[in-house]
Enzyme design. Structure first.
Site, PDB file in Angstrom:
ATOM      1  N   ALA A 172     -10.354   3.800  13.534  1.00 51.89           N
ATOM      2  CA  ALA A 172     -11.472   4.743  13.511  1.00 51.89           C
ATOM      3  C   ALA A 172     -12.175   4.710  12.175  1.00 51.89           C
ATOM      4  CB  ALA A 172     -10.982   6.161  13.797  1.00 51.89           C
ATOM      5  N   GLY A 209     -15.248   2.455   9.866  1.00 56.83           N
ATOM      6  CA  GLY A 209     -16.688   2.328  10.047  1.00 56.83           C
ATOM      7  C   GLY A 209     -17.055   1.696  11.371  1.00 56.83           C
ATOM      8  N   ARG A 241     -19.778   4.669   5.222  1.00 55.95           N
ATOM      9  CA  ARG A 241     -19.633   3.486   6.071  1.00 55.95           C
ATOM     10  C   ARG A 241     -19.848   3.752   7.547  1.00 55.95           C
ATOM     11  NH1 ARG A 241     -13.625   2.186   4.214  1.00 55.95           N
ATOM     12  NH2 ARG A 241     -14.724   2.531   2.281  1.00 55.95           N
ATOM     13  N   ASP A 288      -8.143  -2.004   9.566  1.00 62.13           N
ATOM     14  CA  ASP A 288      -8.402  -2.289   8.159  1.00 62.13           C
ATOM     15  C   ASP A 288      -7.207  -2.925   7.461  1.00 62.13           C
ATOM     16  OD1 ASP A 288      -6.610  -0.231   7.964  1.00 62.13           O
ATOM     17  OD2 ASP A 288      -7.964   1.186   7.000  1.00 62.13           O
ATOM     18  N   CYS A 302       5.712 -10.331 -16.050  1.00 61.46           N
ATOM     19  CA  CYS A 302       5.668 -10.556 -17.498  1.00 61.46           C
ATOM     20  C   CYS A 302       4.230 -10.658 -17.995  1.00 61.46           C
ATOM     21  CB  CYS A 302       6.470 -11.793 -17.878  1.00 61.46           C
ATOM     22  SG  CYS A 302       6.001 -13.289 -16.993  1.00 61.46           S
TER      23      CYS A 302
END
Length: 639
Positions: free
Chosen positions: A26, A28, A56, A115, A171
């Protein structure tokens, strides 16, 4: 003469009035589909509405922030556009076992508006198992794509490998950052308390003697005390005092890094910051804010010091209000959290001689954001419906993959249709007998790592069952709770698994079986747990630097120095993820993003209309970029 009902043939209109369509997601695109589609319509989504959702799509307003996308807002808003629509909305995860293969078989068509990659993989497999057509889609700014997936006829979503999300060694993040994104990731890690951010004494580049370094480090008890303890625990013990925390992160830890002599032979050494010294020499004129939008201003060092102090004090108050043992959840749309990441990242950039960034730029990278545009989503939703009408008319063969471009191509087209590709014979999902070979060290790989990192995260399974093909049918992993948990901390070799062993893996929810061939090796690179044989490693393009940045100071290797930053955030910095090897190896970390990844192998395809050969962009994938799902845009460190 053909009878029409509106713009549709009567037969198709009658079919539409009774067919059932499943829309998953649900965001854009999903919202635009709600406005367009007027059929028996079921939509599933897990998210709630946040501020970033407002630009969006057309259904949500500021008053809806914090509410469920479906049950409380989306359905009611959509019905205002089309009161006769039959919509059933669920606020749930599509990976819930309740939504099994039989559930999917209730529908004539599935439309994805997701998404994240994990959910896409899952829906792809469920549609293959149920033999239901799936329309896949995605957008990235002005770009978009729609494609159709049909078992046995087209490629499935997983036929082509997707670009992996960016990773950075721990690192590099903790000791030798050379780009602004390294500093943003470092600040984000600390803000989420995901992993350690103090200097990494296990850095293979730093050949030095810890006992000598401890004597040379001059950090004081007053300023934070450099003890090799968790920075998170240390910060809590100080009551989250902003000045002590500042001197710990930007003075004491940096001085400790300077004792690792070998790190700085070919790099510009960092410069520690001291709160008291900065406070005494601050020049008000230098620290006055510039013109323009607030979020796009770049402050001075003292300005970021003040922002750091204010954000720590605000977050401390929020934490105290939650009570003992509470944790704050980082949210890119929470101003104090974003202020902390902006300030901490920029102070670290200054220490390592990089150009500092605006709050807007930091937020874009920290939240993995590629702007979503409502009109793009609306166009893609319209294309989904057009492909859906072909499927419901029984014309699957006429379906196309359609790309939406930002600019017209040479034939002055914004929309470019391409013929659908057939299934890949080597796909480990839709092939007749899916099979893969995994290279790993059976003496170092635990059963839990096989389950979470390989089967769930890499191969997208939800609840795998694993049986060793050893003639005895030994059950290594069971999806039934409690049956094989005692195996989790044991190594694969403890069960007789060796070079050439075969594992049969079943995910009954996905109705999916995979045969895994084990290839034992003791020659994997550092921080690499396993490799899937046959996959080409991702090759990053060489960095492109602007001429105006050539004289910028960088913390890179002098043998091949490149500017560490430029006036604009690079596009590839929007697709970032760093894998944590210490704490959260959840399968959800594999998923992220709402936008297409622009990189990847290009293939030539003939245009569906003209027959001319054109370059086909890689399938739009929601991996690694901005995610509506807050769990999926985490930035974590690799140790």
């Amino acid at each position: 003469m053909v009878q029409l009902v509106g713009s549709l043939r009567k037969e198709l209109a009658d079919s539409l009035s009774t067919c059932k369509v499943l829309v998953v997601g649900a965001g854009g695109i999903g919202k635009s589909l709600l406005i367009i589609v007027n059929v028996c319509f079921l939509q599933i989504d897990l998210d709630t509405i946040d501020v970033s959702n407002l630009n969006r799509q057309f259904l949500f307003q500021k008053k809806h922030v914090g509410k469920s996308k479906h049950r409380f807002v989306a359905k009611e808003s959509a019905l205002q556009f089309c009161p006769t629509a039959n919509i059933t909305a669920y606020h749930d995860s599509i990976m819930n076992p309740d939504y099994n293969v039989e559930f999917f078989r209730k529908f004539m068509l599935v439309m994805n508006a997701l998404d994240n990659r994990a959910a896409r993989n899952h829906v792809n497999r469920m549609c293959l198992a149920a033999d239901i057509p799936l329309i896949e889609s995605g957008t990235a700014g002005y770009l978009g794509q729609v494609t159709v997936i049909k078992k046995g006829l087209t490629e499935c979503y997983e036929c082509q490998p997707k670009p992996t999300q960016k990773t950075f060694p721990g690192c590099t993040i903790r000791n030798t950052p050379s780009e602004p994104i390294h500093c943003i990731v470092w600040a984000n890690i600390f803000s989420r308390c995901r992993s350690e951010v103090s200097p990494d004494t296990a850095d293979p580049e730093a050949v030095w003697k810890p006992e000598e370094a401890a004597a040379r480090a001059t950090a004081s008890e007053k300023d934070g005390d450099i003890k090799r303890v968790s920075t998170k625990d240390w910060a809590r013990s100080t009551g989250y005092d902003p000045v002590k925390l500042f001197n710990k992160l930007f003075k004491d830890d940096i001085m400790y890094l300077l004792t690792m002599d070998k790190l700085w032979k070919k790099r510009k050494a960092p410069t520690p910051l001291d709160w008291q010294q900065l406070e005494n020499r601050v020049c008000p004129q230098e620290e006055s804010p510039g013109s323009g939008l607030k979020d796009q201003q770049v402050l001075g060092v003292w300005g970021y010091c003040q922002l750091f102090q204010h954000s720590v004090e605000t977050l401390r108050t929020q934490l105290q209000e939650k009570g003992d043992g509470a944790e704050l959840v980082w949210d890119k749309d929470d101003p104090p959290a974003m202020d902390f990441v902006t300030a901490a990242a920029n102070l670290r950039m200054h220490i390592f001689s990089m150009n500092m960034k605006s709050r807007f730029d930091v937020k874009s990278m920290a939240g993995n954001i590629i702007p979503a545009i409502a009109t793009t989503n609306a166009v893609i939703a319209g294309l989904i419906v057009l492909e859906g009408l072909k499927i419901l008319s029984g014309e699957v063969e006429s379906c196309r993959t359609i790309f939406l471009n930002k600019c017209p191509n040479l034939r002055k087209k914004l929309l470019v249709p391409c013929v659908l590709d057939p299934p890949s014979a080597n796909c480990y999902v839709c092939a007749s007998k899916p099979e893969v070979t995994v290279k790993l060290n059976v003496h170092k790989t635990m059963v839990l790592s096989l389950q979470d990192r390989i089967l769930k995260e890499r191969f997208g399974m939800v609840a795998p069952d694993v049986q060793i093909e050893d003639g005895k049918g030994t059950i290594l992993i069971s999806s039934e709770e409690g049956e094989t948990e005692a195996n989790n901390s044991k190594f694969l070799a403890d069960f007789g698994i060796r070079n050439g062993s075969r594992l049969q893996v079943d995910d009954f929810l996905q109705d999916y079986t995979l045969l895994v061939n084990v290839l034992h090796t003791e020659e994997l690179e550092r921080d690499v747990e396993f490799e899937v044989v046959g996959e080409a490693p991702d090759k990053a393009p060489p960095p492109q630097s602007n001429q105006e940045d050539v004289n910028s100071i960088t913390n890179g290797n002098k043998d091949s120095a490149q500017p560490s930053t430029s006036s604009k955030a690079r596009a590839e910095d929007d697709d970032i993820m760093i894998v944590d090897s210490d704490e959260e190896g959840a399968s959800s970390s594999a998923a992220a993003g709402t936008a297409a990844t622009p990189s990847g192998t290009k293939r030539k395809h003939s245009d569906a209309e003209t027959g001319e050969t054109s370059i086909k962009r890689p399938r739009t994938d929601q991996s690694g970029a901005a995610a509506d799902n807050d769990d999926d845009d985490d930035i974590i460190a690799l140790d």
